[in-house]
Design a protein around this motif. Structure first.
Motif: not given
Length: 240
Positions: A1-28
């Motif tokens: 259960m702990v690993q599943w929760l860690r995995s869920l947080i990880f999945v959310v973080v990497i897709y949010l990070w993709m959105a943030v990084l993608g938007l920041v770098f879009t003009p470049y």
């Protein structure tokens, strides 16, 4: 259960990070292909770091990393093998499903990197157009990555190898570098749970240009499947 929760947080973080990084770098990225490449390299590297820290997946690349103009024909088990290959080679250009071009952020960067979209519903036309598009994109150096089975394949499953990799190999007259992996044992193609362990992509001995198509296909499949099974066995997996 702990690993599943860690995995869920990880999945959310990497897709949010993709959105943030993608938007920041879009003009470049829009004014410079180098900007798109830098953004994607940063995303791949940081996501691999997060995978190690948050869910215990250590990434490793083995073999001689191709740096020239080659076709990389790779086993595809999950998003993780994409990240490992992209981080390892200087400038990967992927053969990808056309519908991904309409995905927010991913589509913009895929176009700027020179990825080649393929309409999988029109096989004959798709292969012909793929060769034409690849020839155009290779006016700039890069490593063309194709998944010969055409989709993600779970460990222990089998899907036939398609002719597209042989068509590119014939048409481009570049060496083909097979690549094996075991990443699906730790980062599955479906689901949330990620498992700790050593996820490996291994670049194998290049296949020189000029080999007959049927021999090339047999040699490619034998190398990728044999080495992928060896990597999975090393991690403790035994196919039924």
């Amino acid at each position: 259960m702990v690993q599943w929760l860690r995995s869920l947080i990880f999945v959310v973080v990497i897709y949010l990070w993709m959105a943030v990084l993608g938007l920041v770098f879009t003009p470049y990225a829009l004014v410079s292909k180098r900007g798109a490449l830098k953004a994607c390299k940063l995303y791949a590297r940081s996501t691999l770091w997060l995978a190690r820290w948050m869910v215990g997946i250590r990434g490793e690349v083995r073999g001689e990393v191709p740096t020239g103009e080659v076709v990389v024909a790779a086993k595809h088990q999950s998003f993780l093998d994409i990240l490992l290959i992209f981080d390892a080679v200087p400038h990967a250009k992927f053969i990808m499903k056309r519908e991904l071009l309409w995905t927010p952020i991913i589509g913009v960067y895929a176009k700027r990197l020179g990825c080649i979209p393929v309409d999988r519903g029109k096989r004959g036309m798709a292969v012909a157009k793929m060769v034409k598009d690849v020839a155009r994109e290779f006016s700039e150096p890069g490593q063309l990555v194709i998944y010969p089975q055409g989709t993600r394949v779970a460990p222990g499953d089998y899907k036939p190898y398609k002719v597209g990799s042989a068509v590119l190999y014939d048409g481009l007259q570049y060496p083909c570098v097979p690549a094996a992996t075991n990443v699906g044992l730790f980062w599955p193609r479906k689901g949330i749970r990620r498992k700790p362990g050593l996820a490996v992509v291994e670049f194998l001995e290049p296949i020189p240009p000029g080999i007959a198509r049927d021999i090339f296909m047999a040699r490619l499949e034998e190398a990728v499947e044999r080495h992928s099974k060896a990597l999975m066995a090393e991690a403790g997996f035994r196919a039924e």
